[in-house]
Design a protein around this motif. Sequence first.
Motif, PDB file in Angstrom:
ATOM      1  N   ARG A 111       6.069 -26.123  52.793  1.00  0.00           N
ATOM      2  CA  ARG A 111       7.526 -25.908  52.680  1.00  0.00           C
ATOM      3  C   ARG A 111       7.830 -24.409  52.685  1.00  0.00           C
ATOM      4  NH1 ARG A 111      10.529 -30.624  49.723  1.00  0.00           N
ATOM      5  NH2 ARG A 111      12.155 -29.054  49.460  1.00  0.00           N
ATOM      6  N   ASN A 112       7.045 -23.657  51.915  1.00  0.00           N
ATOM      7  CA  ASN A 112       7.272 -22.205  51.821  1.00  0.00           C
ATOM      8  C   ASN A 112       7.191 -21.539  53.186  1.00  0.00           C
ATOM      9  OD1 ASN A 112       7.541 -22.276  49.058  1.00  0.00           O
ATOM     10  ND2 ASN A 112       5.447 -21.616  48.617  1.00  0.00           N
ATOM     11  N   ASN A 154      10.265 -22.122  55.136  1.00  0.00           N
ATOM     12  CA  ASN A 154      11.386 -21.426  54.496  1.00  0.00           C
ATOM     13  C   ASN A 154      11.385 -19.943  54.840  1.00  0.00           C
ATOM     14  OD1 ASN A 154      12.528 -23.621  53.190  1.00  0.00           O
ATOM     15  ND2 ASN A 154      11.172 -23.439  51.433  1.00  0.00           N
ATOM     16  N   ARG A 164      -7.096 -24.240  36.776  1.00  0.00           N
ATOM     17  CA  ARG A 164      -7.460 -23.817  38.127  1.00  0.00           C
ATOM     18  C   ARG A 164      -8.483 -22.698  38.064  1.00  0.00           C
ATOM     19  NH1 ARG A 164      -1.917 -23.083  40.931  1.00  0.00           N
ATOM     20  NH2 ARG A 164      -1.879 -25.342  41.104  1.00  0.00           N
ATOM     21  N   GLY A 223       1.117 -28.940  49.934  1.00  0.00           N
ATOM     22  CA  GLY A 223       2.506 -29.318  50.213  1.00  0.00           C
ATOM     23  C   GLY A 223       3.507 -28.207  49.953  1.00  0.00           C
ATOM     24  N   ILE A 224       3.289 -27.433  48.895  1.00  0.00           N
ATOM     25  CA  ILE A 224       4.257 -26.377  48.562  1.00  0.00           C
ATOM     26  C   ILE A 224       4.152 -25.252  49.590  1.00  0.00           C
ATOM     27  CG2 ILE A 224       5.132 -24.828  46.775  1.00  0.00           C
ATOM     28  CD1 ILE A 224       3.763 -26.534  44.681  1.00  0.00           C
ATOM     29  N   THR A 251      11.929 -19.285  47.831  1.00  0.00           N
ATOM     30  CA  THR A 251      13.036 -19.430  48.779  1.00  0.00           C
ATOM     31  C   THR A 251      13.585 -20.853  48.746  1.00  0.00           C
ATOM     32  OG1 THR A 251      12.139 -17.672  50.153  1.00  0.00           O
ATOM     33  CG2 THR A 251      13.728 -19.121  51.202  1.00  0.00           C
ATOM     34  N   PHE A 301      -9.857 -20.958  41.010  1.00  0.00           N
ATOM     35  CA  PHE A 301     -10.070 -20.385  42.334  1.00  0.00           C
ATOM     36  C   PHE A 301     -10.662 -18.984  42.208  1.00  0.00           C
ATOM     37  CE2 PHE A 301      -6.122 -22.929  43.796  1.00  0.00           C
ATOM     38  CZ  PHE A 301      -6.864 -24.090  43.822  1.00  0.00           C
ATOM     39  N   SER A 339       3.788 -24.317  40.625  1.00  0.00           N
ATOM     40  CA  SER A 339       3.029 -25.469  41.126  1.00  0.00           C
ATOM     41  C   SER A 339       2.671 -26.481  40.043  1.00  0.00           C
ATOM     42  CB  SER A 339       1.763 -24.997  41.828  1.00  0.00           C
ATOM     43  OG  SER A 339       0.926 -24.327  40.925  1.00  0.00           O
ATOM     44  N   MET A 361      -3.497 -24.531  49.475  1.00  0.00           N
ATOM     45  CA  MET A 361      -3.410 -25.327  48.248  1.00  0.00           C
ATOM     46  C   MET A 361      -3.286 -24.402  47.035  1.00  0.00           C
ATOM     47  SD  MET A 361      -7.242 -26.482  47.302  1.00  0.00           S
ATOM     48  CE  MET A 361      -8.507 -25.285  46.886  1.00  0.00           C
ATOM     49  N   GLY A 362      -2.713 -24.945  45.984  1.00  0.00           N
ATOM     50  CA  GLY A 362      -2.656 -24.188  44.727  1.00  0.00           C
ATOM     51  C   GLY A 362      -1.261 -23.852  44.297  1.00  0.00           C
ATOM     52  N   SER A 363      -1.058 -22.575  44.074  1.00  0.00           N
ATOM     53  CA  SER A 363       0.165 -22.064  43.448  1.00  0.00           C
ATOM     54  C   SER A 363       1.394 -22.248  44.321  1.00  0.00           C
ATOM     55  CB  SER A 363      -0.066 -20.582  43.162  1.00  0.00           C
ATOM     56  OG  SER A 363       1.127 -19.896  42.981  1.00  0.00           O
ATOM     57  N   SER A 364       2.566 -22.158  43.689  1.00  0.00           N
ATOM     58  CA  SER A 364       3.829 -22.227  44.437  1.00  0.00           C
ATOM     59  C   SER A 364       4.230 -20.861  44.975  1.00  0.00           C
ATOM     60  CB  SER A 364       4.936 -22.751  43.533  1.00  0.00           C
ATOM     61  OG  SER A 364       5.202 -21.813  42.518  1.00  0.00           O
ATOM     62  N   ARG A 365       3.463 -19.812  44.617  1.00  0.00           N
ATOM     63  CA  ARG A 365       3.841 -18.446  45.024  1.00  0.00           C
ATOM     64  C   ARG A 365       4.001 -18.368  46.538  1.00  0.00           C
ATOM     65  NH1 ARG A 365      -1.987 -16.000  43.201  1.00  0.00           N
ATOM     66  NH2 ARG A 365      -1.457 -17.264  41.408  1.00  0.00           N
ATOM     67  N   GLU A 366       5.227 -18.085  46.985  1.00  0.00           N
ATOM     68  CA  GLU A 366       5.449 -18.107  48.427  1.00  0.00           C
ATOM     69  C   GLU A 366       4.919 -16.850  49.099  1.00  0.00           C
ATOM     70  OE1 GLU A 366       9.586 -18.588  49.226  1.00  0.00           O
ATOM     71  OE2 GLU A 366      10.081 -16.549  48.667  1.00  0.00           O
ATOM     72  N   TYR A 386      -0.207 -34.802  48.841  1.00  0.00           N
ATOM     73  CA  TYR A 386       1.206 -34.436  48.644  1.00  0.00           C
ATOM     74  C   TYR A 386       2.092 -35.674  48.465  1.00  0.00           C
ATOM     75  CZ  TYR A 386       5.098 -31.152  48.548  1.00  0.00           C
ATOM     76  OH  TYR A 386       6.174 -30.394  48.145  1.00  0.00           O
TER      77      TYR A 386
END
Lengths: 420, 162
Positions: free
Chosen positions: B90-91, B94, A383, B86-87, A140, A385, A122, B60-65, A191
Motif C-alpha cells: 500500500r505504501n 501511495n 521482531r 501488505g503494508i 501517507t 530483523f 505495523s 515485510m515488517g514495519s509500517s514505516r513508509e 495479508y
Amino acid sequence: MGQSIAEKIIAKAAGKKTVQTGEIVTCAVDLAMIHDSGGPRRVKPAMEKLGVGVWDPAKIVLVSDHFAPCTDAESAAILKLTREWAAEQGILNFYDQQGICHVVTPERGHLAPGMFAVGGDSHSPTGGAFGCYMFGIGATDMLGVLVTGETWIKVPETIRINWSGQLGTGLAAKDMALKMCATLGMDGGGYQAIQYAGETIRNLDMLERMTLCNMAAELGAQAGIIEPDEVTAAYVEAAGGTPGDWRDFQSDQDATYAVTHEFDATNLEPQVAAPHSPANAADVSAIEKAEIDQFYIGACTGAKLGDLKMAASILEGKKVAKGKRLTIAPASSQILTQATKQGIIEILLDAGASLLPPGCGACAGYGVGVLAEDEVCLASTARNFQGRMGASSSKVYLASPYTVAASAVTGHIVDPREVL
Amino acid sequence: MAGRVWKFGDDVNTDVLAPGIYIKLPLEDLASHCLEAVEPNFASDVQDGDIVVGGVNFGMGSSREQAAQVLKALGVAAVIAPSFGGIFYRNAFNLGLPAIVSNEIDQIAAEQELKIVLKTGVIENITTGKQLAGEAVPENLMDLVEAGGLVPYLEQKLNKKG
C-alpha cells in the motif's frame, strides 16, 4: 452464507449488509491511532499542501512513544513538532510519553468490539484482541484517513487458527505466537485476517490475547482478531470504554475460512527465535546455548503488566548473571504504576535490572538501550530483523518474558522451567 | 517503463530497507543506508530507472513508509516480487512507486533489462527476450500511479470538490 467477525466489521464500516472476499470496499474509520514517528512529522507537510485539517479530532488517538523520551536534538525536535501539531489540530486524545500506542490506546478505553480502526504502526493488529478490525498502515495512507475519515480495503479471507489444551507452567502467549511463526512462516497470514479461536484462547487474559494479535503482524496478516467475550467486555468497561453490542461481533457458525490450522498447547515447549527472523523459532531445547550481552524485556509485545509479572516470578530472590545486563522498558506509565504498587518493580530492580522509561525503547532501534556492533540480545519483543535493535552486525533472539528473565540469571539461553 | 535489475532474496524487510537507527535523519541520509545490511553497494550504485526484484514477502515488517520512499528517492522505478508485505504494498503505491506481483521472477537475473506494463502486469525481459506474467495493478491503485501517489491524487480530488 455466514460471515466471519472480520467480514461483519468490514461490512458495517463499508455501509453494506455483507461483503465478499477479494472485493475492494471503502470503509469509514472509527478510530485512527498515530504515533510520533509515523504521525505528525510525516503528515503535516502534506496536510499543509492540501490545505485541510483532520476529519474528526475526537476519533484520533495520538501517542508519543517511538522517540519518547527524546535522546538527542533530532528526536527532541520530532516530539516538539508532535506536540505543536496536536495543539493545532485540537487532538483530544494525546498521550505524551505515557507508553506505547498499542497498549495506551486500549488501556485508556479507546477500543471497543466491532470497531474498524487503523494504526500508523505495523503492530496495530494488537487491537484485534478487543474484537476490533484493526490494521497498520503507512504515513501517507494515514494522511488519507486523517483528512477523509475513510480508507480502502480488499476484503480479506479469514484464516482460522484453533488452539486447544492448557499452557504449561512457564509458558505464555509469546510461545504460542513464536510457534505459529515457525509453523506458518512470516507470510503464513498472506495479508489476510487471522481469527484466533479455541479453548486455549478463551482462557487467556486480555494482555496475553494482545500479544497474540500483536504478532499477527509477524505472520504477515493484515489483522489478527479474537471474538469478544465477557473477558473482553470486562476489560473495556474497566478501562472506561463501552463494550456495546459485543455479542453481535461473532463469526457465524457457517462462516467460510480460507484454511483452519490446529495447534495444541498441551505439550508446547518454550520457544526461542534465532536471528534474524521470528520464523526461526524452535523449542528452547533445540536452540544452541548462545552467550547473550543484553536481556531485554520491553515493547508492546513483551512488557505489559503480565509480562513484568512473569519476569518477576522468575527473578524473585535471584540476580542477573555477572557481566550481563537486563534492561526493562515497561509498555506504559499505567503499567509502571501498577507494577510499582504490586512490588514487581522492586523485585526486578533487586535482581539487578535497569529500568527504562515507558515507550518503544530499543525494540526498533529508535530509543535508548540499543546494541553495539556484534552484541547479542535476547528480547521479549516481536521482531528480530537484522540490525533492528541497533548496529547492523548485532543479533537478536526472541522469547517469552519467562525465558528472557531465566536466561538473564544464567547468562545464556535456558528453559525457564529449569529456573522457576 | 524499462530498467536494469537489482535482485534480492526472500523476506527483504523494512528494517534493512530503512534501518531504525537512521530513521530520524533526512530522507537522503536514510536512503544512503538502504539495504546496506544485505547489499552494501546498493545505495551508491543504483541508478535512476533501475528495477528492484525481490523474493516472497518483499517489504515485510514495519509500517514505516520510508522503506518504499528510500527506494523511490534512490531512483528505483518499480519493485517486482511474488508477494509483498501488505503494508509495504500500500505504501509503495501511495508514494507513486509501483509494486508488481509476479511468480516468474526466477526468469529474471541481476543486471538484466526489463520492461513493465503496469495495467496488464506483463513483464518483458529485454535481455532474454522472454515475456513474463505478472498481476495487473488494480484499478484503484492505477489511479494513484497515474496521479503520482496519494497526495497528488487527493489534491486533484479535493480541488474538484472545491
